[in-house]
Every structure is written in structure tokens, then in C-alpha cells.
Design a protein around this motif. Structure first.
Motif, mmCIF file in Angstrom:
data_model
loop_
_atom_site.group_PDB
_atom_site.id
_atom_site.type_symbol
_atom_site.label_atom_id
_atom_site.label_comp_id
_atom_site.label_asym_id
_atom_site.label_seq_id
_atom_site.Cartn_x
_atom_site.Cartn_y
_atom_site.Cartn_z
ATOM 1 N N PRO A 8 0.798 -1.352 0.328
ATOM 2 C CA PRO A 8 -0.247 -0.145 -0.124
ATOM 3 C C PRO A 8 0.572 0.969 -0.166
ATOM 4 C CG PRO A 8 -0.309 -1.801 1.444
ATOM 5 C CD PRO A 8 0.883 -2.246 1.010
ATOM 6 N N SER A 9 1.933 0.895 0.580
ATOM 7 C CA SER A 9 3.148 2.332 0.186
ATOM 8 C C SER A 9 3.319 2.917 -1.374
ATOM 9 C CB SER A 9 4.248 2.075 1.367
ATOM 10 O OG SER A 9 4.767 1.210 0.577
ATOM 11 N N PHE A 10 3.553 2.110 -2.009
ATOM 12 C CA PHE A 10 3.254 2.646 -3.561
ATOM 13 C C PHE A 10 2.210 3.275 -3.906
ATOM 14 C CE2 PHE A 10 5.808 -1.773 -4.537
ATOM 15 C CZ PHE A 10 6.673 -0.934 -4.600
ATOM 16 N N GLU A 11 2.664 4.890 -4.480
ATOM 17 C CA GLU A 11 1.508 5.154 -4.790
ATOM 18 C C GLU A 11 2.180 5.419 -7.022
ATOM 19 O OE1 GLU A 11 1.954 8.673 -3.842
ATOM 20 O OE2 GLU A 11 1.938 8.326 -1.424
ATOM 21 N N PRO A 12 1.176 5.854 -8.096
ATOM 22 C CA PRO A 12 1.626 5.374 -9.072
ATOM 23 C C PRO A 12 2.486 6.469 -9.591
ATOM 24 C CG PRO A 12 -0.731 5.535 -8.726
ATOM 25 C CD PRO A 12 -0.547 6.583 -7.613
ATOM 26 N N PHE A 13 3.515 6.524 -10.125
ATOM 27 C CA PHE A 13 4.602 6.747 -11.099
ATOM 28 C C PHE A 13 4.321 7.047 -12.127
ATOM 29 C CE2 PHE A 13 8.717 8.295 -11.008
ATOM 30 C CZ PHE A 13 8.736 9.956 -11.118
ATOM 31 N N GLU A 14 4.886 8.282 -12.785
ATOM 32 C CA GLU A 14 5.461 8.336 -14.404
ATOM 33 C C GLU A 14 6.499 8.883 -14.654
ATOM 34 O OE1 GLU A 14 3.056 8.134 -17.428
ATOM 35 O OE2 GLU A 14 1.055 7.180 -16.316
ATOM 36 N N GLY A 15 7.612 7.560 -14.746
ATOM 37 C CA GLY A 15 8.736 7.771 -15.620
ATOM 38 C C GLY A 15 9.594 6.839 -15.816
ATOM 39 N N TRP A 16 10.977 7.305 -16.081
ATOM 40 C CA TRP A 16 11.864 6.287 -16.496
ATOM 41 C C TRP A 16 13.325 6.731 -15.747
ATOM 42 C CZ3 TRP A 16 10.514 3.721 -21.022
ATOM 43 C CH2 TRP A 16 9.063 3.673 -21.828
ATOM 44 N N ARG A 17 13.548 5.530 -16.436
ATOM 45 C CA ARG A 17 15.496 5.134 -15.628
ATOM 46 C C ARG A 17 15.637 4.928 -16.866
ATOM 47 N NH1 ARG A 17 16.844 1.778 -9.695
ATOM 48 N NH2 ARG A 17 15.691 3.093 -8.776
ATOM 49 N N GLY A 18 16.662 5.298 -16.993
ATOM 50 C CA GLY A 18 17.320 5.910 -18.972
ATOM 51 C C GLY A 18 16.426 5.587 -20.417
ATOM 52 N N ARG A 19 16.943 4.746 -20.662
ATOM 53 C CA ARG A 19 15.734 5.007 -22.076
ATOM 54 C C ARG A 19 14.659 3.429 -21.583
ATOM 55 N NH1 ARG A 19 19.637 5.216 -27.138
ATOM 56 N NH2 ARG A 19 20.532 3.200 -25.981
ATOM 57 N N GLU A 20 14.777 2.195 -21.464
ATOM 58 C CA GLU A 20 14.527 1.000 -22.248
ATOM 59 C C GLU A 20 13.501 0.981 -20.626
ATOM 60 O OE1 GLU A 20 16.774 -2.203 -22.807
ATOM 61 O OE2 GLU A 20 17.842 -0.439 -24.238
ATOM 62 N N ASP A 21 14.059 1.001 -19.063
ATOM 63 C CA ASP A 21 12.850 0.793 -17.912
ATOM 64 C C ASP A 21 11.427 2.047 -17.028
ATOM 65 O OD1 ASP A 21 14.835 -1.102 -18.010
ATOM 66 O OD2 ASP A 21 16.655 0.012 -16.519
ATOM 67 N N ARG A 22 10.565 1.558 -17.557
ATOM 68 C CA ARG A 22 9.651 2.409 -16.942
ATOM 69 C C ARG A 22 9.112 2.322 -15.488
ATOM 70 N NH1 ARG A 22 4.177 1.921 -20.485
ATOM 71 N NH2 ARG A 22 3.419 3.351 -19.157
ATOM 72 N N ILE A 23 8.882 2.991 -15.011
ATOM 73 C CA ILE A 23 8.656 3.422 -13.445
ATOM 74 C C ILE A 23 7.436 3.323 -13.390
ATOM 75 C CG2 ILE A 23 9.064 4.343 -11.026
ATOM 76 C CD1 ILE A 23 11.312 5.773 -12.656
ATOM 77 N N LEU A 24 6.412 2.823 -12.549
ATOM 78 C CA LEU A 24 5.014 2.649 -12.711
ATOM 79 C C LEU A 24 4.431 3.512 -11.734
ATOM 80 C CD1 LEU A 24 3.993 -0.517 -14.378
ATOM 81 C CD2 LEU A 24 4.208 1.309 -15.318
ATOM 82 N N LEU A 25 5.507 2.503 -10.485
ATOM 83 C CA LEU A 25 4.836 3.114 -8.857
ATOM 84 C C LEU A 25 6.285 3.276 -8.455
ATOM 85 C CD1 LEU A 25 2.504 0.134 -8.841
ATOM 86 C CD2 LEU A 25 2.349 2.242 -8.382
ATOM 87 N N ARG A 26 5.843 4.014 -7.284
ATOM 88 C CA ARG A 26 7.195 4.371 -6.182
ATOM 89 C C ARG A 26 6.630 4.436 -4.884
ATOM 90 N NH1 ARG A 26 10.597 9.478 -7.977
ATOM 91 N NH2 ARG A 26 11.805 7.788 -8.894
ATOM 92 N N ASN A 27 7.545 4.380 -4.031
ATOM 93 C CA ASN A 27 6.913 4.334 -1.925
ATOM 94 C C ASN A 27 9.131 5.739 -2.219
ATOM 95 O OD1 ASN A 27 9.014 2.298 -1.932
ATOM 96 N ND2 ASN A 27 7.844 1.867 -1.166
ATOM 97 N N ALA A 28 8.398 5.403 -0.730
ATOM 98 C CA ALA A 28 9.967 6.632 -0.616
ATOM 99 C C ALA A 28 10.979 6.067 -0.337
ATOM 100 C CB ALA A 28 9.757 6.420 1.230
ATOM 101 N N PHE A 29 11.448 4.623 0.030
ATOM 102 C CA PHE A 29 12.344 3.665 -0.002
ATOM 103 C C PHE A 29 12.253 3.272 -1.696
ATOM 104 C CE2 PHE A 29 10.985 3.073 3.838
ATOM 105 C CZ PHE A 29 11.638 4.400 4.480
ATOM 106 N N ALA A 30 11.174 2.520 -3.101
ATOM 107 C CA ALA A 30 12.293 2.228 -3.758
ATOM 108 C C ALA A 30 10.876 2.547 -5.436
ATOM 109 C CB ALA A 30 11.706 0.097 -3.212
#
Length: 141
Positions: free
Chosen positions: A45-67
Motif C-alpha cells: 500500500p505504500s506505493f503510489e502511481p508514478f510516471e517516469g523512466w530510468r534510462g531509455r528502457e526501464d519504465r517506472i510505474l509505482l514509487r514509494n519512499a524507498f523503491a
């Protein structure tokens, strides 16, 4: 050297196939993304939706304080990954109140559940060319 699906270094990774034998790869990927966001948000439950990228190939979908939780795809294979955050806001906050140890501890705690919930395949090994070999994940039913 052979190509393989990308994911952040040191990440916990769950693998799935995207192709169901038809030509709807983009639709299958979007359905998988919806499933990842829903499953991970309910389970962690600590995850929140997030739109972002790590480099060109790794798409971030969710984020919390740590991961960050994200997806990378290549040739019908999806790597669903969980990795310590690596953005400037995280490292600036870490400078004033260290988070790295807590982040690694949290990831270590949730890793087995993450892999069980989201993975269908496990990485069995790699050839010297870099090509990966996968096997069906064992289920504990």
C-alpha cells in the motif's frame, strides 16, 4: 553479445511472457501494466502511481519512499522489477536522514512476495553470449 530484457542493476525481478501468439503486443503490455499497478498497489500500500523512466528502457510505474517498481520489455518478455530509488530527491533526502539501509531492508522483506505475485518465469541462467534461459516458476499450491 546477445540482447536481453533490461532492468536496473541490483533489482528484484519477476519475469513474464507478453505474447499470447497473436499480434496484439501493445495491448498485452498495457493489460500487464494495469495488472502490475493494481496488484502491487494492493499488496504494497505504500506505493503510489508514478510516471517516469530510468534510462531509455526501464519504465517506472509505482514509487514509494524507498523503491521504484517498473517494467522493461524486449521481444515478448517483460521484466517487472523492484529497485531502490535512484533519483536526486531520494539522494538529497538520504543526505539529511539516511534511507539507503531502510530501503534495502524493505526491499529484502518484500522481494519473495513480489516475485511470487508478479512472476511466471525464473531466470535459470545465461549463455556466454548473454542470452538468458528461463524456466516456469514453481507455484506453491
Amino acid at each position: 553479445m546477445g540482447c536481453s530484457v533490461s532492468y536496473p542493476s541490483g533489482a528484484v525481478v519477476a519475469f513474464r511472457l507478453l505474447d499470447d501468439g497473436d499480434d496484439s503486443g501493445a495491448w498485452a503490455q498495457e493489460c500487464l501494466i494495469d495488472d502490475i499497478v493494481e496488484t502491487a498497489s494492493v499488496s504494497f500500500p505504500s506505493f503510489e502511481p508514478f510516471e517516469g523512466w530510468r534510462g531509455r528502457e526501464d519504465r517506472i510505474l509505482l514509487r514509494n519512499a524507498f523503491a521504484d517498481c517498473g517494467i522493461s520489455t524486449y521481444c515478448g518478455l517483460a521484466a517487472i522489477w523492484l529497485s531502490e530509488r535512484d533519483d536526486s530527491r531520494y539522494w538529497e533526502a538520504d543526505f539529511y536522514q539516511p534511507r539507503t539501509g531502510r530501503a534495502r531492508h524493505w526491499i529484502g522483506q518484500v522481494a519473495p512476495r513480489f516475485e511470487k505475485l508478479l512472476g511466471e518465469l525464473t531466470l535459470a541462467g545465461r549463455f556466454s553470449s548473454g542470452e538468458a534461459i528461463f524456466e516456469q516458476a514453481r507455484s506453491c499450491n
